[in-house]
Design an enzyme around this catalytic site. Structure first.
Site, PDB file in Angstrom:
ATOM      1  N   SER A 198     -12.658   5.761  -2.777  1.00 13.28           N
ATOM      2  CA  SER A 198     -12.008   6.981  -2.311  1.00 13.28           C
ATOM      3  C   SER A 198     -11.458   6.688  -0.926  1.00 13.28           C
ATOM      4  CB  SER A 198     -12.984   8.163  -2.276  1.00 13.28           C
ATOM      5  OG  SER A 198     -12.280   9.326  -1.884  1.00 13.28           O
TER       6      SER A 198
ATOM      7  N   CYS B 287      -2.344   9.403  -6.915  1.00  8.62           N
ATOM      8  CA  CYS B 287      -3.486   9.129  -6.034  1.00  8.62           C
ATOM      9  C   CYS B 287      -4.590  10.155  -6.287  1.00  8.62           C
ATOM     10  CB  CYS B 287      -3.102   9.167  -4.569  1.00  8.62           C
ATOM     11  SG  CYS B 287      -4.589   8.925  -3.554  1.00  8.62           S
TER      12      CYS B 287
ATOM     13  N   LYS C 126       0.868  -1.171   0.000  1.00  5.08           N
ATOM     14  CA  LYS C 126       0.000   0.000   0.000  1.00  5.08           C
ATOM     15  C   LYS C 126       0.905   1.222   0.000  1.00  5.08           C
ATOM     16  CE  LYS C 126      -3.519   2.786   0.492  1.00  5.08           C
ATOM     17  NZ  LYS C 126      -4.396   3.049  -0.677  1.00  5.08           N
TER      18      LYS C 126
HETATM   19  O1  RRO Z   1      -5.875   5.347  -1.056  1.00  8.02           O
HETATM   20  C1  RRO Z   1      -6.503   5.700  -2.085  1.00  8.02           C
HETATM   21  O2  RRO Z   1      -7.549   6.355  -2.031  1.00  8.02           O
HETATM   22  C2  RRO Z   1      -6.009   5.389  -3.435  1.00  8.02           C
HETATM   23  C3  RRO Z   1      -4.713   5.590  -3.841  1.00  8.02           C
HETATM   24 BR1  RRO Z   1      -3.333   6.129  -2.699  1.00  8.02          BR
HETATM   25  C4  RRO Z   1      -4.354   5.373  -5.196  1.00  8.02           C
HETATM   26  O3  RRO Z   1      -3.213   5.540  -5.647  1.00  8.02           O
HETATM   27  N1  RRO Z   1      -5.335   4.956  -6.042  1.00  8.02           N
HETATM   28  C5  RRO Z   1      -6.599   4.755  -5.626  1.00  8.02           C
HETATM   29  O4  RRO Z   1      -7.450   4.384  -6.434  1.00  8.02           O
HETATM   30  N2  RRO Z   1      -6.923   4.979  -4.313  1.00  8.02           N
END
Ligand code: RRO
Length: 311
Positions: A73, A130, A48
């Protein structure tokens, strides 16, 4: 079928099997990461995306499964940089990719300074895409900003580094991002992140389905396959050969994996379908891909990687 070569390499690191998780799915805790690493059909893991400090992320509900994909989200929930660097620094039987995501360019630089100063020697991936941190646009849509950031980073960062990209939708934009990325000794690009800021409307309840940002969120799963394939293909046609591509987005079947490889992916990661199906998705995809390859008389991914025909 069992003697097929499903391997790929990034920066000389051998991934015996092409499958990874897409960052964000089944990779927040060390238990989840161990599960992935222990699965025979998984070639390596992506963490992650880690921020400098631990984050709870956005309020729930923040992930919703749709008939043809997902909307999320999450808002970068993660246990923080220290947690993930400790994990990837341990000795693992398969390669690891440490994903990091600053909440600002200054954070990105700080994260990479910390990795440079650590004794982690594996791959790092800077998430420039993101879509879900409120008030923070996706860096990789700002070409000049991305170039300036990578210049600053590569002045001190001497370890293997790739970037996670958002989807692009215009051929000129592929040219522009490739011209930026080709200036740097990147090991790989991982494409695509979710298609940012879609909106699902539930007609029965006349409502959005996730709470953050009034219901807007990143789209994943089968509905983004065509966008993912276009990004893998367009970037493979434009990037230096030394920059490998991790194909991410829309994989539901072995044929989808085959298509990603034909477009030029070195490795393929699975996000929404891993969330939907669990780790057994990798067994099914391996069986389906192997059958297609065997039917076509292919023995290794390199027999068809990047060899998409045009008419
Ligand atoms: O954590 C998120 O909301 C998220 C991230 Br960091 C990302 O790179 N892509 C995504 O779809 N969600």
């Amino acid at each position: 079928m069992s003697n097929l070569d499903l391997s790929g390499q990034i920066n000389g690191q051998q991934f015996e099997h092409l499958f990874l998780n897409a960052s964000g799915v089944h990779c927040q805790s060390t238990t989840e990461l161990d599960d992935l690493l222990n699965h025979p059909a998984v070639g390596g893991i992506v963490t992650k995306s880690a921020t400098l400090e631990k984050r709870d992320g956005n309020p729930a509900p923040r992930y919703y499964e749709l008939a043809d994909g997902s909307i999320n989200s999450m808002g970068l929930p993660n246990f923080g940089y220290d947690y993930y660097i400790d994990y990837v620094k341990q000795s693992h039987a398969k390669p690891t990719i440490l994903s990091v995501a600053g909440l600002s360019a200054a954070d990105d630089v700080q994260l990479l300074h910390q990795i440079q100063a650590s004794d982690y020697a594996g791959l790092t991936e800077l998430n420039l895409s993101c879509p879900n941190v409120i008030g923070k646009p996706q860096m990789a849509y700002d070409y000049a900003g991305t170039e300036a950031l990578l210049k600053e980073i590569f002045a001190f960062f001497k370890k293997p580094l790739g970037v996670k990209l958002p989807p692009y939708f215009d051929l000129v934009h592929f040219d522009q991002i490739a011209a930026v990325l080709n200036q740097f000794p990147l090991t790989h690009v991982n494409t695509i992140n979710s298609v940012g800021n879609g909106l699902w409307v539930d007609v029965a309840s006349e409502s959005v389905v996730i709470k953050p940002k009034g219901g807007f969120g990143g789209l994943g799963g089968r509905m983004v396959l065509l966008t993912a394939l276009a990004n893998v293909r367009a970037l493979r046609q434009r990037l230096n050969d030394s920059i490998k591509i991790i194909g991410t987005g829309g994989v539901k079947t072995g044929a989808d994996v085959f298509a990603h490889i034909l477009c030029g992916a070195e490795l393929v990661s699975v996000g929404t379908q891993l969330q939907v199906e669990g780790l057994s998705v990798y067994d099914r995809l391996t069986t389906e891909l192997s059958r297609i390859m065997a039917d076509k008389g292919y023995h290794s991914l390199s027999d068809f990687r990047g060899k998409l025909k045009t008419i």
